[in-house]
Design an enzyme around this catalytic site. Structure first.
Site: not given
Ligand code: ADP
Length: 233
Positions: A27, A102, A140, A173, A184
């Site tokens: 994404k 999400r 990554r 990360r 996750r």
């Molecule tokens: P990835 O899609 O690889 O998990 P992101 O950078 O989008 O990476 O998200 C990392 C973390 O940030 C998630 O595991 C969650 O803890 C938090 N997060 C990101 N977006 C949301 C969201 N829309 N709602 C709740 N938590 C979020």
């Protein structure tokens, strides 16, 4: 395919692009490529939340444990951040949501926000098989200085663990450790993946693309083509 492939009128109609998919589906990579070709901003909730943690402010302190464990930050906090961000002038011509919504509550909040402004919503679902996700997430690496992303399996730096651009040592990360990756992916299966059925029931525009073994530039072309075909209709 670049933005030139999309007529001005069609580009005007593209308002809210939602990049949807599990962790590791690309994404973020696609959002950055789309920013270049569509000229609208990427809104990454993950990046926004990490910025708060880095700033060490009250929100950052509240959410750092949740994020370190691979859980989802509470809806009301994320919704408030996103709404505040979408009000900024650079979003007036449209925006690319990366990692949001999400949960069902987030999807409903976004939809209400968009409806009030008469903004079109297009969800692009990136489908990637489980094994590829694990490979991508465990391989990554990122440059802490310039932010460039690498992958030890598909886009390795020229010199082991060193950024090609500025020679900085790459980092993993914090939430890319094996146990947190599992959390996750579980959170995705439980809370996020079911949104696909919800989008269908609600009649949202939804495009599903196989993003497993396609190089990023090729996937970008597929996305742009899918957007063109969708907006033609
Ligand atoms: P990835 O899609 O690889 O998990 P992101 O950078 O989008 O990476 O998200 C990392 C973390 O940030 C998630 O595991 C969650 O803890 C938090 N997060 C990101 N977006 C949301 C969201 N829309 N709602 C709740 N938590 C979020």
């Amino acid at each position: 395919m670049s933005a030139q492939g999309l007529s001005a009128e069609r580009r005007e109609r593209i308002q809210a692009l939602v990049l949807f998919g599990p962790p590791g589906s690309g994404k973020g990579t696609q959002a950055k490529l789309l920013v270049q070709c569509l000229g609208i901003p990427q809104i990454s909730t993950g990046d926004m939340l990490r910025e708060h943690i880095q700033a060490g402010n009250a929100l950052g302190r509240e959410i750092s444990g949740i994020m370190r464990a691979g859980g989802l930050v509470p809806d009301e906090k994320v919704n408030a951040l996103v709404e505040e961000r979408l009000e900024r002038p650079d979003c007036a011509r449209g925006f690319i949501l990366d990692g949001y919504p999400r949960t069902r509550q987030q999807a409903e909040a976004l939809h209400r926000w968009l409806l009030r402004r008469n903004i079109d919503e297009l969800v692009i679902h990136l489908i990637v098989d489980y094994n590829s996700l694990i490979t991508r997430l465990t391989g990554r690496r990122q440059c802490p200085l310039c932010g460039t992303l690498y992958n030890l399996f598909s886009k390795a730096p020229k010199q082991d663990e060193i950024c090609d651009l500025d020679g900085t040592k790459l980092v993993i990360r914090e939430d890319d450790s094996a146990s947190v990756i599992k959390e996750r992916l579980d959170a995705y299966d439980r809370q996020t993946q079911p949104l696909i059925a919800y989008f269908r029931e609600e009649g949202r525009r939804l495009l599903a693309l196989d993003a497993s073994s396609v190089p990023p530039q090729e996937l970008l072309q597929k996305i742009c083509q899918a957007i063109r075909e969708d907006t033609r209709g």
